[in-house]
Design a protein around this motif. Structure first.
Motif, short mmCIF file in Angstrom:
data_model
loop_
_atom_site.label_atom_id
_atom_site.label_comp_id
_atom_site.label_asym_id
_atom_site.label_seq_id
_atom_site.Cartn_x
_atom_site.Cartn_y
_atom_site.Cartn_z
N GLU A 1 0.82 -1.21 0.00
CA GLU A 1 0.00 0.00 0.00
C GLU A 1 0.86 1.27 0.00
O GLU A 1 0.54 2.25 -0.66
N ASN A 2 1.98 1.22 0.71
CA ASN A 2 2.79 2.43 0.89
C ASN A 2 4.00 2.51 -0.05
O ASN A 2 4.94 3.27 0.21
N VAL A 3 3.96 1.73 -1.12
CA VAL A 3 5.15 1.63 -1.97
C VAL A 3 5.57 2.99 -2.55
O VAL A 3 6.76 3.29 -2.69
N ARG A 4 4.61 3.84 -2.84
CA ARG A 4 4.92 5.13 -3.46
C ARG A 4 5.78 6.04 -2.56
O ARG A 4 6.47 6.93 -3.04
N ASP A 5 5.70 5.81 -1.25
CA ASP A 5 6.45 6.66 -0.32
C ASP A 5 7.93 6.29 -0.23
O ASP A 5 8.69 6.95 0.46
N ARG A 6 8.29 5.20 -0.86
CA ARG A 6 9.69 4.74 -0.71
C ARG A 6 10.47 5.00 -2.00
O ARG A 6 9.88 5.15 -3.07
N PRO A 7 11.81 5.02 -1.88
CA PRO A 7 12.61 5.07 -3.11
C PRO A 7 12.35 3.81 -3.93
O PRO A 7 12.00 2.77 -3.36
N VAL A 8 12.52 3.91 -5.24
CA VAL A 8 12.29 2.73 -6.08
C VAL A 8 13.26 1.62 -5.69
O VAL A 8 12.90 0.46 -5.52
N TRP A 9 14.52 2.01 -5.55
CA TRP A 9 15.56 1.03 -5.23
C TRP A 9 16.61 1.74 -4.41
O TRP A 9 16.80 2.95 -4.53
N GLN A 10 17.25 1.00 -3.51
CA GLN A 10 18.44 1.55 -2.85
C GLN A 10 19.42 0.41 -2.62
O GLN A 10 19.02 -0.75 -2.50
N PRO A 11 20.69 0.74 -2.58
CA PRO A 11 21.69 -0.32 -2.46
C PRO A 11 21.52 -1.09 -1.15
O PRO A 11 21.10 -0.52 -0.14
N VAL A 12 21.82 -2.37 -1.17
CA VAL A 12 21.72 -3.20 0.03
C VAL A 12 22.83 -2.79 0.99
O VAL A 12 24.02 -2.91 0.67
N PRO A 13 22.47 -2.25 2.19
CA PRO A 13 23.51 -1.74 3.09
C PRO A 13 24.37 -2.86 3.70
O PRO A 13 23.96 -4.01 3.75
N THR B 1 13.49 -5.72 -4.92
CA THR B 1 14.02 -5.27 -6.21
C THR B 1 13.54 -3.86 -6.55
O THR B 1 14.26 -3.08 -7.17
N GLY B 2 12.28 -3.60 -6.21
CA GLY B 2 11.71 -2.29 -6.55
C GLY B 2 10.62 -2.39 -7.61
O GLY B 2 9.96 -1.39 -7.91
N ASN B 3 10.44 -3.58 -8.17
CA ASN B 3 9.52 -3.67 -9.31
C ASN B 3 8.05 -3.52 -8.93
O ASN B 3 7.21 -3.42 -9.82
N ILE B 4 7.73 -3.48 -7.64
CA ILE B 4 6.33 -3.19 -7.31
C ILE B 4 6.08 -1.69 -7.30
O ILE B 4 4.96 -1.23 -7.16
N HIS B 5 7.15 -0.90 -7.45
CA HIS B 5 7.04 0.56 -7.42
C HIS B 5 6.53 1.09 -8.76
O HIS B 5 6.91 0.58 -9.82
N PRO B 6 5.69 2.14 -8.73
CA PRO B 6 5.17 2.69 -9.99
C PRO B 6 6.23 3.25 -10.93
O PRO B 6 5.95 3.43 -12.12
N ARG B 7 7.43 3.56 -10.42
CA ARG B 7 8.46 4.08 -11.31
C ARG B 7 9.59 3.09 -11.53
O ARG B 7 10.73 3.45 -11.80
N PHE B 8 9.26 1.81 -11.48
CA PHE B 8 10.23 0.79 -11.89
C PHE B 8 10.03 0.53 -13.36
O PHE B 8 8.96 0.09 -13.79
N PHE B 9 11.06 0.85 -14.17
CA PHE B 9 10.93 0.70 -15.62
C PHE B 9 12.00 -0.22 -16.20
O PHE B 9 12.25 -0.20 -17.40
N GLY B 10 12.69 -0.96 -15.35
CA GLY B 10 13.82 -1.75 -15.81
C GLY B 10 13.39 -3.07 -16.43
O GLY B 10 12.34 -3.61 -16.10
N TRP B 11 14.22 -3.56 -17.36
CA TRP B 11 14.03 -4.89 -17.96
C TRP B 11 12.56 -5.11 -18.33
O TRP B 11 11.94 -4.19 -18.83
N VAL B 12 12.03 -6.32 -18.08
CA VAL B 12 10.58 -6.49 -18.22
C VAL B 12 10.11 -7.15 -16.94
O VAL B 12 10.00 -8.36 -16.86
N HIS B 13 9.91 -6.33 -15.90
CA HIS B 13 9.47 -6.89 -14.63
C HIS B 13 8.00 -6.56 -14.42
O HIS B 13 7.58 -5.43 -14.63
N GLY B 14 7.26 -7.56 -13.98
CA GLY B 14 5.88 -7.29 -13.58
C GLY B 14 5.86 -6.73 -12.17
O GLY B 14 6.88 -6.77 -11.47
N CYS B 15 4.73 -6.18 -11.76
CA CYS B 15 4.73 -5.59 -10.42
C CYS B 15 3.81 -6.30 -9.44
O CYS B 15 3.74 -5.92 -8.28
N GLY B 16 3.15 -7.37 -9.87
CA GLY B 16 2.33 -8.11 -8.93
C GLY B 16 1.14 -7.30 -8.44
O GLY B 16 0.91 -6.17 -8.88
N GLN B 17 0.37 -7.87 -7.54
CA GLN B 17 -0.80 -7.17 -6.99
C GLN B 17 -1.19 -7.88 -5.69
O GLN B 17 -0.78 -9.02 -5.45
#
Ligand SMILES: *Cc1c(COP(=O)(O)O)cnc(C)c1O
Length: 503
Positions: free
Chosen positions: A48-60, A94-110
């Motif tokens: 539900e809150n995916v939009r509030d997060r960065p699309v991706w960030q490096p694994v710390p 990965t970030g692919n559930i985010h609305p601004r994930f445009f990489g490769w051909v990833h689906g975003c699930g539901q």
């Protein structure tokens, strides 16, 4: 069918003193249930809150450390494990559930996928075969796929991890059709197959794994719209025949991974019929256009294919992993894979019944209940809505392409027939290799910004951004943010006065 009542008069207590504490079931179901409810809430919050997060960030570093500890000798309470998961694993998707994930051909699930997967885990069905509900769910899904693509009832199908496996399984059937001795003796018959230079790498891999060899896959040149040149294909087949080779299969693409080009499937089908070749369609994402009345005509000829490979986990938004192969000749399909040792002999009644099992149609024996999440998504959303979402993604690609053309410092690298937009930043005074380096750095900058996650590709020697939109969460405004992110990354590098130097 009526079944006799079990013959126990009253439930017998099975547990004796020697059984204490040996099961993995919780001692306190109520407490466990509370943890599971918490987990479900966390999972849905995460979506539900995916939009509030960065699309991706490096694994710390602290996460990498946590994930390199020794094998646990003793267990921990589920609450501890759940909290560890929420702290170290969940935030680094990965970030692919985010609305601004445009990489490769990833689906975003539901969200429905979360629910379906939960039930599938509870049932824990082994879908290799036998006679139980999950098998019928998979048959239902396969029969819907036949309907979607206009395949005959007698065709067969199998759910797999993805289109890579679907392509492999389909080419295996094609190989068996062309060389019936190959299953036993290996391939010695000089088989060659054909696809375009834009085809997905999984086709080459399939040729390798099937023992035909990637050198025996002819990569036919494409036209300026990136579809296979059918005349070159015809010439190549003739040349191979003249050289004593045995052409057996043509793989067409319904939506290439680079640009979304759809080959002329009807022309390929016609040529394959004339030449008596197997016609396979790699329709990983593009074939799902069959769900849209307006886009379906682009696939004309797909119903003539001998086999189709495609994914539910891309443009149908089913959770990973869920791919599918359909094979027109169902008998040949099982002839190509069926192999039943004594311990797998079917029975005429009981759980061991059913004449054809999924394990007869591919390399896997034990298989999870992939069909349930596909069934759930199709039931919950229906193909009309899924089709409309596909149309909207294509409209969004047109919008993005138009926005890019308005930018003086950007150019498109390819036509935009479907949902993929390839573009790059240009800079006066930079040569091609400097531009490639600049654009690679810019793709990395944008990914690391967390604002958007495009990927990169190289088209006719030009490296650039590749934005794929297979995302029901993407709004038109998200594409403005992508363009802005690219502009601002480019400006930052220009301010530093160096096109290419790393950040
Ligand atoms: C994604 C893709 C594949 C591979 O499918 P997986 O599901 O990743 O195995 C094959 N072909 C095309 C065109 C694709 O886009």
């Amino acid at each position: 069918m009526l079944r006799p009542e079990p013959e126990t008069e009253e439930p017998r207590k099975c547990q004796g003193p020697r059984d204490e504490g040996v099961s993995l079931d919780p001692a306190d179901w109520a407490a466990y249930r509370a943890q599971a409810h918490r987990a479900l809430d966390e999972a849905l919050d995460f979506i539900e809150n995916v939009r509030d997060r960065p699309v991706w960030q490096p694994v710390p570093e602290r996460v990498r450390e946590n994930l390199s500890c020794p094998l646990p000798r003793e267990g921990s309470p589920v609450e501890t494990v759940r909290q560890e998961l929420e702290q170290f694993i969940l935030p680094h998707a990965t970030g692919n559930i985010h609305p601004r994930f445009f990489g490769w051909v990833h689906g975003c699930g539901q969200p429905g996928g979360v629910v379906a997967e939960m039930y599938a885990a509870a049932m824990n069905s082994n879908c290799g075969g036998r006679d139980h509900g999950a098998i019928y769910v998979e048959r239902q899904v396969i029969s819907w796929c036949k309907e979607l693509f206009g395949f005959p009832e007698k065709s067969s199908g199998l759910l797999l991890s993805g289109t890579s496996m679907a392509n492999l399984v389909a080419l295996g059937v094609a190989r068996h059709g062309a060389d019936g001795a190959a299953r036993k003796q290996g391939v010695t018959s000089g088989l060659v197959a054909y696809t375009s230079t834009e085809a997905h790498e999984s086709i080459s891999k399939a040729m390798e794994i099937l023992g035909i060899g990637r050198a025996n896959l002819r990569k036919i040149p494409v036209r300026c719209d990136f579809t296979m040149n059918v005349e070159s294909l015809r010439d190549s087949i003739a040349k191979d025949r003249a050289a004593g080779k045995v052409p057996f299969c043509v793989v067409g693409s319904a939506g290439t991974v680079n640009t979304g080009a759809i080959d002329d499937l009807e022309a390929l089908a016609r040529l394959c019929a004339e030449e008596r070749l197997w016609f396979h369609v790699d329709g990983a994402f593009g074939s799902l256009c069959a769900m849209s009345d307006t886009l379906r005509p682009r696939l004309r000829g797909i119903d003539l294919a001998d086999s189709i490979g495609f994914d539910f986990h891309k443009w149908a938004h089913v959770q990973y992993d869920a791919g599918c192969v359909l094979v027109r000749d169902g008998k040949l399909h099982s002839d190509a894979y069926r192999s039943r040792p004594a311990y797998l002999h079917g029975l005429s009644r009981g759980l061991g019944a059913g004449s054809e099992w999924p394990c007869d149609l591919g390399p896997e024996l034990s298989r999870g209940f992939r069909a349930l999440k596909v069934w759930f998504a199709l039931k919950e959303h229906g193909v009309a809505k899924l089709g409309r979402l596909i149309e909207r993604n294509c409209e969004q690609a047109q919008y993005l392409a138009a926005e890019i053309q308005k930018q003086p410092q950007m150019e498109l690298l390819a036509p935009v027939p479907l949902n993929i937009v390839c573009f790059r930043v240009v800079h006066p005074g930079l040569g091609e290799s400097e531009l490639n380096a600049l654009n690679q750095a810019l793709v990395e900058d944008v990914q690391e910004s967390g604002l958007a996650a495009p990927s990169s590709t190289t088209i006719a020697g030009k490296l650039g951004f590749r934005a794929n939109i297979t995302n029901h969460r993407t709004r038109f405004g998200d594409l403005d943010i992508l363009v802005q992110a690219v502009v601002s990354a480019a400006n930052k590098r220009a301010d530093r006065g160096a096109g290419v130097s790393p950040a």
